[in-house]
Motif scaffolding. Structure first.
Motif, mmCIF file in Angstrom:
data_model
loop_
_atom_site.group_PDB
_atom_site.id
_atom_site.type_symbol
_atom_site.label_atom_id
_atom_site.label_comp_id
_atom_site.label_asym_id
_atom_site.label_seq_id
_atom_site.Cartn_x
_atom_site.Cartn_y
_atom_site.Cartn_z
ATOM 1 N N VAL A 31 -2.596 -36.199 4.881
ATOM 2 C CA VAL A 31 -1.212 -36.676 4.871
ATOM 3 C C VAL A 31 -1.158 -38.165 5.209
ATOM 4 O O VAL A 31 -0.381 -38.926 4.615
ATOM 5 N N ALA A 32 -1.992 -38.605 6.146
ATOM 6 C CA ALA A 32 -2.019 -40.019 6.504
ATOM 7 C C ALA A 32 -2.433 -40.873 5.310
ATOM 8 O O ALA A 32 -1.831 -41.926 5.048
ATOM 9 N N TYR A 33 -3.475 -40.456 4.591
ATOM 10 C CA TYR A 33 -3.884 -41.199 3.392
ATOM 11 C C TYR A 33 -2.721 -41.282 2.405
ATOM 12 O O TYR A 33 -2.445 -42.349 1.835
ATOM 13 N N ALA A 34 -2.043 -40.161 2.189
ATOM 14 C CA ALA A 34 -0.919 -40.147 1.254
ATOM 15 C C ALA A 34 0.192 -41.088 1.709
ATOM 16 O O ALA A 34 0.812 -41.780 0.890
ATOM 17 N N ALA A 35 0.442 -41.127 3.015
ATOM 18 C CA ALA A 35 1.474 -42.012 3.547
ATOM 19 C C ALA A 35 1.112 -43.470 3.327
ATOM 20 O O ALA A 35 1.965 -44.306 2.996
ATOM 21 N N VAL A 36 -0.174 -43.804 3.517
ATOM 22 C CA VAL A 36 -0.636 -45.165 3.249
ATOM 23 C C VAL A 36 -0.417 -45.512 1.781
ATOM 24 O O VAL A 36 0.102 -46.587 1.447
ATOM 25 N N LEU A 37 -0.787 -44.612 0.895
ATOM 26 C CA LEU A 37 -0.616 -44.857 -0.536
ATOM 27 C C LEU A 37 0.851 -45.097 -0.870
ATOM 28 O O LEU A 37 1.187 -46.005 -1.644
ATOM 29 N N GLY A 38 1.730 -44.294 -0.282
ATOM 30 C CA GLY A 38 3.151 -44.488 -0.519
ATOM 31 C C GLY A 38 3.630 -45.861 -0.097
ATOM 32 O O GLY A 38 4.417 -46.511 -0.797
ATOM 33 N N GLN A 39 3.158 -46.332 1.054
ATOM 34 C CA GLN A 39 3.545 -47.653 1.534
ATOM 35 C C GLN A 39 3.050 -48.758 0.602
ATOM 36 O O GLN A 39 3.762 -49.727 0.326
ATOM 37 N N LEU A 40 1.830 -48.619 0.088
ATOM 38 C CA LEU A 40 1.296 -49.631 -0.820
ATOM 39 C C LEU A 40 2.084 -49.671 -2.121
ATOM 40 O O LEU A 40 2.325 -50.752 -2.680
ATOM 41 N N ILE A 41 2.486 -48.512 -2.618
ATOM 42 C CA ILE A 41 3.292 -48.480 -3.836
ATOM 43 C C ILE A 41 4.640 -49.152 -3.611
ATOM 44 O O ILE A 41 5.166 -49.847 -4.492
ATOM 45 N N GLN A 42 5.184 -49.006 -2.424
ATOM 46 C CA GLN A 42 6.433 -49.696 -2.100
ATOM 47 C C GLN A 42 6.252 -51.208 -2.068
ATOM 48 O O GLN A 42 7.224 -51.956 -2.212
ATOM 49 N N GLY A 43 5.037 -51.676 -1.873
ATOM 50 C CA GLY A 43 4.771 -53.106 -1.833
ATOM 51 C C GLY A 43 4.304 -53.637 -0.501
ATOM 52 O O GLY A 43 4.086 -54.840 -0.343
ATOM 53 N N HIS A 44 4.114 -52.756 0.492
ATOM 54 C CA HIS A 44 3.595 -53.193 1.787
ATOM 55 C C HIS A 44 2.099 -53.457 1.676
ATOM 56 O O HIS A 44 1.369 -52.696 1.033
ATOM 57 N N PRO A 45 1.596 -54.505 2.297
ATOM 58 C CA PRO A 45 0.157 -54.780 2.239
ATOM 59 C C PRO A 45 -0.639 -53.866 3.164
ATOM 60 O O PRO A 45 -0.115 -53.376 4.171
ATOM 61 N N LEU A 46 -1.888 -53.644 2.799
ATOM 62 C CA LEU A 46 -2.812 -52.908 3.659
ATOM 63 C C LEU A 46 -3.402 -53.918 4.630
ATOM 64 O O LEU A 46 -4.424 -54.559 4.370
ATOM 65 N N ASP A 47 -2.738 -54.099 5.758
ATOM 66 C CA ASP A 47 -3.125 -55.133 6.709
ATOM 67 C C ASP A 47 -2.971 -54.625 8.134
ATOM 68 O O ASP A 47 -2.738 -53.424 8.359
#
Length: 359
Positions: free
Chosen positions: A183-199
């Motif tokens: 679920v955490a991985y999926a949540a990260v993916l969702g944030q990246l699709i929204q445009g948030h950086p992986l930082d």
């Protein structure tokens, strides 16, 4: 952020996953890197045929493994139902996958069936158990490899994302830690699709979603992991006992950005975090590569592949995260040109992506 940009990133995530999967079918599961380099050279730069007598030996360069087959099945269900429908997904598994299996590893679409899918087959086909009792204890990323499509569909709706990914994951994997990390991985993916950086700030954004009740993780500390006030109730008591799976991505992003921490060449991240199949080995490496090469799809997936071990899953999940950052428009055309049936896969990806902004 415009819907057009969101949809480009959503389609990039799906195609990135398919590309990562196909890149892995040739050099999959080499734990002796000298042997991998003997068979494929010092640098794997694209799709390759599997060697005889190894995994996926009946496949050709550019074809999908069983993980890709199941991801495609999941997308087709999401597309036709316009949302996650557990009954439809399970029907497709009953009709389109399980009849092709026999419970042994070297069998089925792609030539290899994972531990969790084999256990699901035994419980569902041999023991005739309901889908509510088919989950096993494999500690792999198997569920993450299909639920990434669900994460794409609900990228802008974290609460629905978490619920649907949880519900789908437990069909094949019942270990609570594995479910939480999936679920955490999926949540990260969702944030990246929204445009948030992986930082370094991403985990803080995820924790805000925990505290607002949109992600089902437990939280005891106050902001910035400071101690809670004496006598205070936990800010959030969720299904998952710890929020640590949400904190990992930003630690990996910090490591990737820190000039005093260098993994060179980057494919050796597999040695740092571990080459085996367990989700707790794979996700740190995936987050590291996805942060370090956030705008370089080719470098991310190729370093994932060249690290050996469970490189197919590493490349598939890295491909989704980096594809979500570069967008489909940022994926080099050669990876699309060499992917079998790329036009159909791209149509599926773009159709699913078109649903992302819908509530």
């Amino acid at each position: 952020m415009s819907d057009k940009n969101i949809q480009d990133r959503a389609a990039g995530a799906i195609m990135g996953a398919f590309i990562g999967d196909a890149l892995g079918v040739g050099p999959h599961w080499y734990y002796d890197l000298a042997e991998q380099q003997r068979d494929y050279g010092n640098w794997i730069s694209g799709y390759t045929d599997p060697r005889p007598e190894r995994y996926h030996s009946q496949l050709k360069a550019g074809q999908l493994s069983q993980a890709g087959f199941i991801l495609k099945l999941t997308i087709q269900s999401l597309f036709e139902q316009e949302e996650y429908d557990a009954e439809d997904f399970c029907r497709r598994m009953d009709e389109e996958l399980l009849p092709l299996l026999d419970g042994t590893p070297v069998n089925g679409p792609g030539g290899y069936t994972s531990q969790s899918i084999r256990e699901t087959w035994r419980r569902r086909v041999q023991q005739k158990l309901p889908w509510s009792q088919t989950g096993g204890h494999a500690d792999t990323t198997e569920a993450a490899e299909r639920t990434l499509a669900i994460a794409v569909r609900y990228a802008c709706q974290p609460d629905k994302l978490a619920q649907a990914v949880t519900d789908n994951t437990v069909l094949t994997q019942s270990d609570e830690m594995v479910v939480a990390m999936t679920v955490a991985y999926a949540a990260v993916l969702g944030q990246l699709i929204q445009g948030h950086p992986l930082d370094a700030d991403l985990s803080g954004k995820l924790m805000e979603l925990v505290k607002s009740g949109q992600l089902p993780f437990h939280a005891i500390t106050s902001d910035n992991l400071q101690p809670p006030p004496v006598g205070a109730e936990p800010p959030r008591a969720g299904r998952f006992s710890s929020p640590d799976a949400l904190l990992t991505p930003s630690y990996m992003a910090r490591a990737a950005a820190d000039p005093d921490i260098r993994i060179e060449p980057a494919w050796k991240v597999s040695i740092v975090y571990g080459m085996p199949c367990a989700i707790y080995h794979l996700l740190p490496a995936i987050y590291y590569l996805s942060a370090r090469f956030h705008n370089d799809f080719e470098s991310a997936v190729l370093h994932a592949i060249n690290g050996g071990g469970q490189n197919l899953s590493r490349a598939m999940l890295t491909g989704a995260l980096v594809g979500a950052q570069t967008g489909l428009s940022g994926i080099p055309p050669r990876f699309l040109d060499g992917l079998e049936d790329a036009a159909t896969l791209r149509q599926l990806a773009e159709t699913l992506a078109s649903k992302v902004s819908e509530k």
